[in-house]
Design a protein around this motif. Sequence first.
Motif, short mmCIF file in Angstrom:
data_model
loop_
_atom_site.label_atom_id
_atom_site.label_comp_id
_atom_site.label_asym_id
_atom_site.label_seq_id
_atom_site.Cartn_x
_atom_site.Cartn_y
_atom_site.Cartn_z
N ASN A 40 40.56 33.61 29.63
CA ASN A 40 40.32 32.35 30.32
C ASN A 40 41.63 31.85 30.92
O ASN A 40 42.18 30.87 30.48
CB ASN A 40 39.74 31.33 29.33
N ASN A 41 42.14 32.60 31.91
CA ASN A 41 43.32 32.14 32.63
C ASN A 41 43.06 32.27 34.12
O ASN A 41 42.06 32.89 34.53
CB ASN A 41 44.61 32.87 32.17
N ASP A 42 43.91 31.69 34.94
CA ASP A 42 43.68 31.66 36.39
C ASP A 42 43.59 33.05 37.01
O ASP A 42 42.75 33.29 37.88
CB ASP A 42 44.77 30.85 37.09
N SER A 74 45.46 35.85 42.61
CA SER A 74 46.09 34.54 42.56
C SER A 74 46.34 34.24 41.09
O SER A 74 45.41 34.24 40.28
CB SER A 74 45.16 33.51 43.17
N LEU A 75 47.60 34.00 40.71
CA LEU A 75 47.96 33.88 39.31
C LEU A 75 47.85 32.47 38.75
O LEU A 75 47.63 32.30 37.55
CB LEU A 75 49.39 34.40 39.10
N GLY A 76 48.02 31.47 39.58
CA GLY A 76 47.96 30.10 39.09
C GLY A 76 48.91 29.90 37.92
O GLY A 76 50.09 30.26 38.01
N TYR A 91 47.45 42.79 34.81
CA TYR A 91 47.80 42.88 36.24
C TYR A 91 49.31 42.95 36.33
O TYR A 91 50.01 42.09 35.79
CB TYR A 91 47.27 41.63 36.95
N TYR A 92 49.81 44.01 36.99
CA TYR A 92 51.26 44.17 37.15
C TYR A 92 51.66 43.56 38.49
O TYR A 92 51.28 44.04 39.57
CB TYR A 92 51.64 45.65 37.08
N VAL A 112 50.50 40.38 33.60
CA VAL A 112 49.62 39.25 33.36
C VAL A 112 48.40 39.71 32.55
O VAL A 112 47.67 40.60 32.99
CB VAL A 112 49.14 38.64 34.70
N PRO A 113 48.17 39.14 31.38
CA PRO A 113 47.02 39.55 30.57
C PRO A 113 45.71 39.09 31.22
O PRO A 113 45.57 37.92 31.58
CB PRO A 113 47.25 38.85 29.23
N LEU A 114 44.78 40.03 31.37
CA LEU A 114 43.49 39.70 31.99
C LEU A 114 42.33 39.77 31.01
O LEU A 114 41.34 39.07 31.18
CB LEU A 114 43.19 40.63 33.16
#
Length: 139
Positions: A40-42, A74-76, A91-92, A112-114
């Motif tokens: 639950n992240n952007d 989009s990482l937010g 996501y690298y 970024v953990p997805l």
Amino acid sequence: MKLLSAAAAISACLLMSGNIMAQNIQIKVDDKAFTGELNNNDAAKDFAAKLPLKLKFEDFGTTERISYLPKPLSLGTAPRNCDPQKGDIAYYIPWGNLAVFVRDFRPSDNLVPLGKLSSKSLEVIQESGSKDVEISLVK
């Protein structure tokens, strides 16, 4: 009352770090389909918004299989580092690729953990070779 406050604090911390799972996904290769969960992240929400996708994965060393996304995520406010474990999806940032970890790895910046794949989904991706892997939302 203190137990409830501690639970609320832990939940808030997990939510802010993006570690609470938010959305189920399906991983499909040929006639084999299994599930995973997105955080639950952007960044995970943006990835979910881009689904369904057909991707080809390739080995990147012995630790991960990677695939390049058609458009950057989009990482937010998503975390920009993680300590990936077997089955994690990340996501690298520098390359704009999706990474599925087939082995535990070290804490890494720009990762970024997805989410997390089920053991069967991970197995399907590991064995996919150069076949299309369909990733879609579970409704």
